[in-house]
Write an enzyme that holds these catalytic residues in place. Structure first.
Site, mmCIF file in Angstrom:
data_model
loop_
_atom_site.group_PDB
_atom_site.id
_atom_site.type_symbol
_atom_site.label_atom_id
_atom_site.label_comp_id
_atom_site.label_asym_id
_atom_site.label_seq_id
_atom_site.Cartn_x
_atom_site.Cartn_y
_atom_site.Cartn_z
ATOM 1 N N HIS A 1 0.839 -1.199 0.000
ATOM 2 C CA HIS A 1 0.000 0.000 0.000
ATOM 3 C C HIS A 1 0.879 1.256 0.000
ATOM 4 O O HIS A 1 1.955 1.280 0.593
ATOM 5 C CB HIS A 1 -0.924 -0.004 1.219
ATOM 6 N N GLU B 1 -4.244 1.998 -7.273
ATOM 7 C CA GLU B 1 -4.632 3.150 -6.466
ATOM 8 C C GLU B 1 -3.733 4.337 -6.814
ATOM 9 O O GLU B 1 -2.618 4.435 -6.302
ATOM 10 C CB GLU B 1 -4.509 2.837 -4.972
#
EC number: 5.3.1.1
Length: 244
Positions: A93, A160
Site C-alpha cells: 500500500h 490506487e
C-alpha cells in the site's frame, strides 16, 4: 469471468468494539452481491474479529513481514497470520511505501513469501501526480521479479493512484479503465496474455457509494479497495450492491 471484489481497508481506524459491531451488523443484513467482500482491520483485532466472522466475509491483514520469525521488533510475519487463520493480506500500500519507506525490493520479498505460503495477496500499485503511466510497468517489473507464474492465481492487483488516496479526488471511470487496461498489457509482457486477462484488478482512491456505480460499469475494473467509505457498514453494503 474474473472474480469481483469489494475490500474495506480500515487502516488505523476502529477500536475492537467498533470492529465487532461492524461484523455483527453485516451478519444481520446479508449483502446480495456476486462479489467477494472483505475487510482489513488492524493486526491486533484480527483474532477477535475472526471469531465472529461469517463465511461470506473475507478477513485480510494490512501487511505482513516476509521473515517467518526473528528479531524484527514491531512486525507480524506471514506465518503468524496463518497461525490465527488469516490467509489474505494487503501488500505494498502507498502508505506503507510513504510512511515506512518500503521499497519495491521489500514489497517483492513480502509478496513472494506470502504467495509461496498459499496466501491471497492484494498487491497495491499506483503513481503519484505527474508520474508517467510507465512508472507502473517499472514498479510491476520490480515487485513481481522472481515470482513464478503458478503463484499468480493467488494475486489480486489494486490500482490506487496515489494522488487520489484520501484526497477526495477520484480518477474518472475512463482514466481508471484505461490505466487498468494498460496494466494488463504490462502483465502480458511480464508473463502472458492469459494471466493478464485472468487477474482481477481493483480500483482504489476516494471510492464512495456516490461514485462506485459508474466506476463498476467499466470493462476493466474488477472491484474496489476502499478506505474511509468502508468504515460504515451501511455504506459498505450499499457499495456491495453494484455487483448484485
Amino acid at each position: 469471468m474474473r472474480t469481483k471484489y469489494l475490500i474495506g481497508n480500515w487502516k488505523t481506524n476502529k477500536d475492537l468494539h467498533q470492529a465487532l459491531a461492524f461484523v455483527e451488523q453485516f451478519k444481520q443484513h446479508p449483502a446480495k452481491t456476486k462479489a467477494v467482500l472483505g475487510i482489513a482491520p488492524v493486526h491486533v483485532h484480527l483474532t477477535e474479529v475472526n471469531k465472529v466472522l461469517p463465511n461470506n466475509l473475507l478477513l485480510l491483514a494490512q501487511d505482513a513481514n516476509f521473515i517467518a520469525s526473528g528479531s524484527y521488533t514491531g512486525t507480524v510475519s506471514y506465518t503468524q497470520l496463518q497461525d490465527i487463520k488469516v490467509n489474505s493480506v494487503i501488500i505494498g500500500h502507498s502508505e506503507r511505501r510513504k510512511y515506512f519507506n518500503e521499497t519495491a525490493q521489500v514489497i517483492n520479498q513480502k509478496l513472494k513469501a506470502c504467495l509461496q505460503a498459499g496466501m491471497l495477496v492484494v498487491l497495491c500499485i499506483g503513481e503519484t501526480e505527474g508520474q508517467p503511466i510507465s512508472f507502473l510497468k517499472e514498479d510491476l517489473t520490480q515487485v513481481l521479479q522472481g515470482i513464478d507464474l503458478s503463484l499468480l492465481k493467488q494475486l489480486v492487483i489494486a490500482y490506487e493512484p496515489i494522488w487520489a488516496i484520501g484526497t477526495g479526488k477520484t480518477a474518472t471511470p475512463e482514466i481508471a479503465n484505461n490505466t487498468i487496461a494498460q496494466i494488463r498489457v504490462y502483465l502480458s509482457e511480464l508473463y502472458n496474455k492469459e494471466i493478464a486477462q485472468q487477474t482481477s484488478i481493483l480500483y482504489g482512491g476516494s471510492v464512495a457509494k456516490d461514485n462506485i456505480k459508474e466506476l463498476a460499469q467499466t470493462e476493466q475494473i474488477d472491484g474496489f479497495l476502499v478506505g474511509k467509505a468502508s468504515l460504515d457498514v451501511n455504506d459498505f453494503l450499499v457499495m456491495a450492491q453494484v455487483y448484485a
